[in-house]
Design a protein around this motif. Structure first.
Motif, PDB file in Angstrom:
ATOM      1  N   VAL A  70       4.836 -13.277  16.259  1.00  0.00           N
ATOM      2  CA  VAL A  70       4.910 -13.528  17.702  1.00  0.00           C
ATOM      3  C   VAL A  70       3.548 -13.198  18.293  1.00  0.00           C
ATOM      4  N   LEU A  71       3.014 -14.130  19.091  1.00  0.00           N
ATOM      5  CA  LEU A  71       1.749 -13.860  19.789  1.00  0.00           C
ATOM      6  C   LEU A  71       2.082 -13.459  21.216  1.00  0.00           C
ATOM      7  N   HIS A  72       1.567 -12.329  21.660  1.00  0.00           N
ATOM      8  CA  HIS A  72       1.872 -11.912  23.033  1.00  0.00           C
ATOM      9  C   HIS A  72       0.656 -11.322  23.720  1.00  0.00           C
ATOM     10  N   ASP A  73       0.753 -11.231  25.062  1.00  0.00           N
ATOM     11  CA  ASP A  73      -0.310 -10.619  25.845  1.00  0.00           C
ATOM     12  C   ASP A  73      -0.163  -9.105  25.813  1.00  0.00           C
ATOM     13  N   GLY A  74      -1.177  -8.428  26.298  1.00  0.00           N
ATOM     14  CA  GLY A  74      -1.113  -6.970  26.373  1.00  0.00           C
ATOM     15  C   GLY A  74      -1.900  -6.478  27.567  1.00  0.00           C
ATOM     16  N   THR A  75      -1.696  -5.218  27.921  1.00  0.00           N
ATOM     17  CA  THR A  75      -2.374  -4.664  29.101  1.00  0.00           C
ATOM     18  C   THR A  75      -3.715  -4.015  28.756  1.00  0.00           C
ATOM     19  N   TRP A  76      -3.949  -3.753  27.494  1.00  0.00           N
ATOM     20  CA  TRP A  76      -5.146  -2.999  27.125  1.00  0.00           C
ATOM     21  C   TRP A  76      -6.247  -3.881  26.567  1.00  0.00           C
ATOM     22  N   VAL A  77      -5.936  -5.146  26.369  1.00  0.00           N
ATOM     23  CA  VAL A  77      -6.916  -6.068  25.798  1.00  0.00           C
ATOM     24  C   VAL A  77      -6.776  -7.423  26.476  1.00  0.00           C
ATOM     25  N   ILE A  78      -7.811  -8.241  26.357  1.00  0.00           N
ATOM     26  CA  ILE A  78      -7.750  -9.578  26.949  1.00  0.00           C
ATOM     27  C   ILE A  78      -7.177 -10.575  25.944  1.00  0.00           C
ATOM     28  N   GLY A  79      -7.579 -10.447  24.698  1.00  0.00           N
ATOM     29  CA  GLY A  79      -7.128 -11.391  23.677  1.00  0.00           C
ATOM     30  C   GLY A  79      -5.647 -11.205  23.353  1.00  0.00           C
ATOM     31  N   LYS A  80      -5.087 -12.192  22.673  1.00  0.00           N
ATOM     32  CA  LYS A  80      -3.692 -12.134  22.262  1.00  0.00           C
ATOM     33  C   LYS A  80      -3.483 -11.036  21.209  1.00  0.00           C
ATOM     34  N   ILE A  81      -2.256 -10.536  21.172  1.00  0.00           N
ATOM     35  CA  ILE A  81      -1.858  -9.557  20.165  1.00  0.00           C
ATOM     36  C   ILE A  81      -0.819 -10.229  19.279  1.00  0.00           C
ATOM     37  N   CYS A  82      -0.978 -10.081  17.976  1.00  0.00           N
ATOM     38  CA  CYS A  82      -0.045 -10.715  17.041  1.00  0.00           C
ATOM     39  C   CYS A  82       0.877  -9.659  16.432  1.00  0.00           C
ATOM     40  N   TYR A  83       2.177  -9.858  16.633  1.00  0.00           N
ATOM     41  CA  TYR A  83       3.185  -9.005  15.999  1.00  0.00           C
ATOM     42  C   TYR A  83       3.746  -9.748  14.790  1.00  0.00           C
ATOM     43  N   LEU A  84       3.507  -9.218  13.628  1.00  0.00           N
ATOM     44  CA  LEU A  84       4.062  -9.783  12.389  1.00  0.00           C
ATOM     45  C   LEU A  84       5.491  -9.255  12.264  1.00  0.00           C
ATOM     46  N   GLU A  85       6.463 -10.138  12.524  1.00  0.00           N
ATOM     47  CA  GLU A  85       7.854  -9.672  12.576  1.00  0.00           C
ATOM     48  C   GLU A  85       8.531  -9.687  11.207  1.00  0.00           C
ATOM     49  N   ASP A  86       8.304 -10.744  10.443  1.00  0.00           N
ATOM     50  CA  ASP A  86       8.978 -10.883   9.146  1.00  0.00           C
ATOM     51  C   ASP A  86       7.973 -11.309   8.082  1.00  0.00           C
ATOM     52  N   LEU A  87       8.053 -10.657   6.939  1.00  0.00           N
ATOM     53  CA  LEU A  87       7.192 -11.026   5.810  1.00  0.00           C
ATOM     54  C   LEU A  87       8.071 -11.050   4.571  1.00  0.00           C
ATOM     55  N   PHE A  88       7.997 -12.139   3.821  1.00  0.00           N
ATOM     56  CA  PHE A  88       8.882 -12.235   2.652  1.00  0.00           C
ATOM     57  C   PHE A  88       8.254 -13.108   1.580  1.00  0.00           C
ATOM     58  N   VAL A  89       8.408 -12.672   0.328  1.00  0.00           N
ATOM     59  CA  VAL A  89       7.974 -13.453  -0.826  1.00  0.00           C
ATOM     60  C   VAL A  89       9.156 -13.555  -1.785  1.00  0.00           C
ATOM     61  N   ASP A  90       9.377 -14.718  -2.321  1.00  0.00           N
ATOM     62  CA  ASP A  90      10.423 -14.968  -3.331  1.00  0.00           C
ATOM     63  C   ASP A  90      10.370 -13.855  -4.378  1.00  0.00           C
ATOM     64  N   SER A  91      11.524 -13.243  -4.654  1.00  0.00           N
ATOM     65  CA  SER A  91      11.525 -12.073  -5.542  1.00  0.00           C
ATOM     66  C   SER A  91      10.945 -12.385  -6.921  1.00  0.00           C
ATOM     67  N   GLU A  92      11.051 -13.626  -7.356  1.00  0.00           N
ATOM     68  CA  GLU A  92      10.507 -13.985  -8.678  1.00  0.00           C
ATOM     69  C   GLU A  92       8.997 -14.181  -8.668  1.00  0.00           C
ATOM     70  N   ARG A  93       8.401 -14.180  -7.492  1.00  0.00           N
ATOM     71  CA  ARG A  93       6.960 -14.438  -7.383  1.00  0.00           C
ATOM     72  C   ARG A  93       6.189 -13.225  -6.880  1.00  0.00           C
ATOM     73  N   ARG A  94       6.843 -12.090  -6.802  1.00  0.00           N
ATOM     74  CA  ARG A  94       6.166 -10.913  -6.238  1.00  0.00           C
ATOM     75  C   ARG A  94       5.168 -10.310  -7.219  1.00  0.00           C
TER      76      ARG A  94
END
Ligand SMILES: CC(C)(COP(=O)(O)OP(=O)(O)OC[C@H]1O[C@@H](n2cnc3c(N)ncnc32)[C@H](O)[C@@H]1OP(=O)(O)O)[C@@H](O)C(=O)NCCC(=O)NCCS
Length: 148
Positions: A70-94
């Motif tokens: 999710v890309l969102h604004d913030g009060t402490w910076v001008i640029g966008k802030i990126c929240y990495l919400e979900d990260l997943f790799v196929d269990s056979e490829r880890r």
């Protein structure tokens, strides 16, 4: 791994692979996301007008992992802030650098696009911290969360 992992934007033809991985991610968290939420999440990940986006890792023509953010604004910076919400790799490829490539991709994208910050949360005991600590150490903030 013999071939190179490619990280790219999600596209409509990834639906079946993304849904399989999403189901695996839900199983990992013992979560039961209602089907209508999954439908809406899928639609929003594909819609450039929303703040949600997904990058997928592809190997030999197969999608084997994703990052949902999710890309969102913030009060402490001008640029966008990126929240990495979900990260997943196929269990056979880890264990082959795919997770590292997915996080590295967000770092690269963010630098190119002028994002101010990338952050994510995880459970204190998630073994994935072995990967995360290679990027940056955890800070000492704690999370308060209310369901509304
Ligand atoms: C976390 C996850 C995405 C990592 O994907 P991956 O492709 O296996 O990670 P990588 O191969 O890029 O790992 C890179 C490094 O971190 C370490 N690492 C990654 N995941 C690890 C784990 N679960 N346990 C211990 N070490 C781990 C690897 O040993 C590797 O180190 P090395 O290069 O020195 O050998 C994957 O394990 C996963 O999908 N886990 C289940 C879902 C999950 O926990 N998601 C994150 C929620 S916050």
């Amino acid at each position: 791994m013999s071939n190179q992992v490619v990280v790219r934007d999600l596209c409509a033809s990834d639906e079946s692979a993304w849904r399989d991985l999403w189901a695996g991610y839900n199983r990992f968290y013992k979560a039961s996301v209602p089907p209508e939420v999954t439908v809406r999440t899928w639609e929003r990940l594909l819609d450039p007008a929303t703040a949600l986006f997904c990058r997928v890792a592809e190997l030999d023509g197969r999608v084997i992992g994703f990052s949902n953010s999710v890309l969102h604004d913030g009060t402490w910076v001008i640029g966008k802030i990126c929240y990495l919400e979900d990260l997943f790799v196929d269990s056979e490829r880890r264990g082959n650098g795919v997770g590292r490539a997915l996080i590295g991709d967000l770092v690269t994208l963010g630098r190119e696009r002028g994002w101010a910050r990338l952050y994510w949360h995880t459970a204190r005991d998630n073994p994935a911290r072995g990967l995360y600590d290679k990027f940056i150490g955890a800070d000492d903030f704690v999370r308060y969360q209310m369901s509304l």
